[in-house]
Design a protein around this motif. Sequence first.
Motif, PDB file in Angstrom:
ATOM      1  N   VAL A 118     -43.171 -45.742  33.251  1.00 42.86           N
ATOM      2  CA  VAL A 118     -43.562 -46.080  31.832  1.00 42.86           C
ATOM      3  C   VAL A 118     -42.939 -47.215  31.235  1.00 42.86           C
ATOM      4  O   VAL A 118     -43.405 -48.223  30.664  1.00 42.86           O
ATOM      5  CB  VAL A 118     -43.519 -44.792  30.940  1.00 42.86           C
ATOM      6  CG1 VAL A 118     -44.200 -45.111  29.456  1.00 42.86           C
ATOM      7  CG2 VAL A 118     -44.372 -43.509  31.498  1.00 42.86           C
ATOM      8  N   VAL A 119     -41.671 -47.383  31.308  1.00 43.17           N
ATOM      9  CA  VAL A 119     -41.122 -48.328  30.522  1.00 43.17           C
ATOM     10  C   VAL A 119     -41.205 -49.684  31.269  1.00 43.17           C
ATOM     11  O   VAL A 119     -41.624 -50.670  30.948  1.00 43.17           O
ATOM     12  CB  VAL A 119     -39.385 -48.297  30.778  1.00 43.17           C
ATOM     13  CG1 VAL A 119     -38.651 -49.415  30.371  1.00 43.17           C
ATOM     14  CG2 VAL A 119     -39.049 -46.858  29.804  1.00 43.17           C
ATOM     15  N   GLU A 123     -52.284 -44.373  31.693  1.00 47.96           N
ATOM     16  CA  GLU A 123     -52.623 -43.110  32.516  1.00 47.96           C
ATOM     17  C   GLU A 123     -53.401 -43.841  34.000  1.00 47.96           C
ATOM     18  O   GLU A 123     -53.389 -43.301  34.721  1.00 47.96           O
ATOM     19  CB  GLU A 123     -53.878 -42.400  31.832  1.00 47.96           C
ATOM     20  CG  GLU A 123     -54.089 -41.091  32.519  1.00 47.96           C
ATOM     21  CD  GLU A 123     -55.059 -39.919  31.605  1.00 47.96           C
ATOM     22  OE1 GLU A 123     -55.160 -38.991  31.830  1.00 47.96           O
ATOM     23  OE2 GLU A 123     -55.854 -40.589  30.582  1.00 47.96           O
ATOM     24  N   SER A 124     -54.468 -44.671  33.699  1.00 52.47           N
ATOM     25  CA  SER A 124     -55.025 -45.234  34.879  1.00 52.47           C
ATOM     26  C   SER A 124     -53.961 -45.921  35.886  1.00 52.47           C
ATOM     27  O   SER A 124     -54.481 -46.334  36.825  1.00 52.47           O
ATOM     28  CB  SER A 124     -56.446 -46.276  34.462  1.00 52.47           C
ATOM     29  OG  SER A 124     -55.925 -47.279  33.720  1.00 52.47           O
ATOM     30  N   ARG A 161     -45.971 -36.393  27.210  1.00 49.51           N
ATOM     31  CA  ARG A 161     -44.622 -35.721  27.039  1.00 49.51           C
ATOM     32  C   ARG A 161     -43.599 -36.920  27.357  1.00 49.51           C
ATOM     33  O   ARG A 161     -42.696 -37.239  26.494  1.00 49.51           O
ATOM     34  CB  ARG A 161     -44.144 -34.913  28.259  1.00 49.51           C
ATOM     35  CG  ARG A 161     -44.713 -33.633  27.969  1.00 49.51           C
ATOM     36  CD  ARG A 161     -44.021 -32.602  28.831  1.00 49.51           C
ATOM     37  NE  ARG A 161     -44.978 -31.433  28.780  1.00 49.51           N
ATOM     38  CZ  ARG A 161     -45.132 -30.554  29.853  1.00 49.51           C
ATOM     39  NH1 ARG A 161     -44.734 -30.526  31.117  1.00 49.51           N
ATOM     40  NH2 ARG A 161     -46.154 -29.496  29.727  1.00 49.51           N
ATOM     41  N   ARG A 162     -43.951 -37.950  28.217  1.00 49.74           N
ATOM     42  CA  ARG A 162     -42.808 -39.034  28.447  1.00 49.74           C
ATOM     43  C   ARG A 162     -42.685 -40.025  27.346  1.00 49.74           C
ATOM     44  O   ARG A 162     -41.893 -40.477  26.872  1.00 49.74           O
ATOM     45  CB  ARG A 162     -43.128 -39.506  29.607  1.00 49.74           C
ATOM     46  CG  ARG A 162     -42.658 -38.804  30.986  1.00 49.74           C
ATOM     47  CD  ARG A 162     -41.184 -38.465  31.028  1.00 49.74           C
ATOM     48  NE  ARG A 162     -41.176 -37.413  32.155  1.00 49.74           N
ATOM     49  CZ  ARG A 162     -41.184 -36.089  31.762  1.00 49.74           C
ATOM     50  NH1 ARG A 162     -41.265 -35.440  30.492  1.00 49.74           N
ATOM     51  NH2 ARG A 162     -41.012 -35.154  32.536  1.00 49.74           N
ATOM     52  N   LEU A 163     -44.172 -40.059  26.949  1.00 50.82           N
ATOM     53  CA  LEU A 163     -44.348 -41.160  25.732  1.00 50.82           C
ATOM     54  C   LEU A 163     -43.415 -40.605  24.469  1.00 50.82           C
ATOM     55  O   LEU A 163     -42.759 -41.316  23.581  1.00 50.82           O
ATOM     56  CB  LEU A 163     -45.508 -41.576  25.578  1.00 50.82           C
ATOM     57  CG  LEU A 163     -46.328 -42.355  26.231  1.00 50.82           C
ATOM     58  CD1 LEU A 163     -47.883 -42.537  26.126  1.00 50.82           C
ATOM     59  CD2 LEU A 163     -45.727 -43.905  26.407  1.00 50.82           C
ATOM     60  N   ARG A 167     -45.828 -49.645  22.999  1.00 52.75           N
ATOM     61  CA  ARG A 167     -44.996 -50.948  23.070  1.00 52.75           C
ATOM     62  C   ARG A 167     -43.289 -50.552  23.118  1.00 52.75           C
ATOM     63  O   ARG A 167     -42.893 -49.633  22.541  1.00 52.75           O
ATOM     64  CB  ARG A 167     -45.224 -51.849  22.320  1.00 52.75           C
ATOM     65  CG  ARG A 167     -44.841 -51.684  20.854  1.00 52.75           C
ATOM     66  CD  ARG A 167     -45.344 -52.907  19.939  1.00 52.75           C
ATOM     67  NE  ARG A 167     -44.308 -53.958  20.508  1.00 52.75           N
ATOM     68  CZ  ARG A 167     -44.488 -55.139  19.840  1.00 52.75           C
ATOM     69  NH1 ARG A 167     -45.327 -55.520  18.931  1.00 52.75           N
ATOM     70  NH2 ARG A 167     -43.486 -56.004  20.513  1.00 52.75           N
ATOM     71  N   LEU A 168     -42.790 -51.445  23.855  1.00 55.66           N
ATOM     72  CA  LEU A 168     -41.204 -51.301  23.735  1.00 55.66           C
ATOM     73  C   LEU A 168     -40.639 -51.623  22.352  1.00 55.66           C
ATOM     74  O   LEU A 168     -41.134 -52.707  21.944  1.00 55.66           O
ATOM     75  CB  LEU A 168     -40.627 -51.785  24.999  1.00 55.66           C
ATOM     76  CG  LEU A 168     -41.033 -51.612  26.531  1.00 55.66           C
ATOM     77  CD1 LEU A 168     -40.188 -52.392  27.482  1.00 55.66           C
ATOM     78  CD2 LEU A 168     -40.611 -50.053  26.605  1.00 55.66           C
TER      79      LEU A 168
END
Length: 150
Positions: A41-42, A56-57, A69-71, A95-96
Motif C-alpha cells: 500500500v505504501v 484494490e484493483s 484495515r491496512r489503510l 495519499r502519503l
Amino acid sequence: MDDRDGEPAVSRDESPPIGVDWETRWHAIRQLLGRKWSFHVVRLLDDGPRGFSELESELEGMTATMLSRRLDELQCSGLVERRVQATSPPSTSYRLTTGGEHVATALRSLEAATEQVECPTDACRDGDACESNSSAAVCDPESVDCACLS
C-alpha cells in the motif's frame, strides 16, 4: 563517561550505542509495517494519491476488507491520510503524509539494495533454487529451498 558495559559512551556525532533505543524503534517499524500488504500500500501511494477502488484493483489478491484495515492502520500511524471530496457520490482518496513519504523513500532504498544482494552458491540447498546470473548465483525468490531467504 562509560556505558553500562564499561565501554566508552558514544558521542552525539557517532552512531548511538546498541541498546533499548534502537530496539524499540525497530520493533515499532515491525509493528507498523510488518503486517501483510502494508509495504504494498505504501509503495503504491508513493506513486501518488489513489482511490480505494484503484488501490484494490492494483493489489491483486488483497481483499477489500484487508485493504480497508491496512489503510485504517496506516492512517492511525500517521503515514496515510484520507480525503473525502464532496461529490455525488462522495469520492475518497488516499495519499502519503510527509512521514509516509519519508518511510516510502527508505523502502525504495531498501528495494534498490535488495537488487545488489547476491546469494552465494553454497547457501542454496537445492541446485534448482539458484539461477546462474553472470558469475554469481542468485537465489530464486520463488523457491523455498534457498537458505538465504529462509
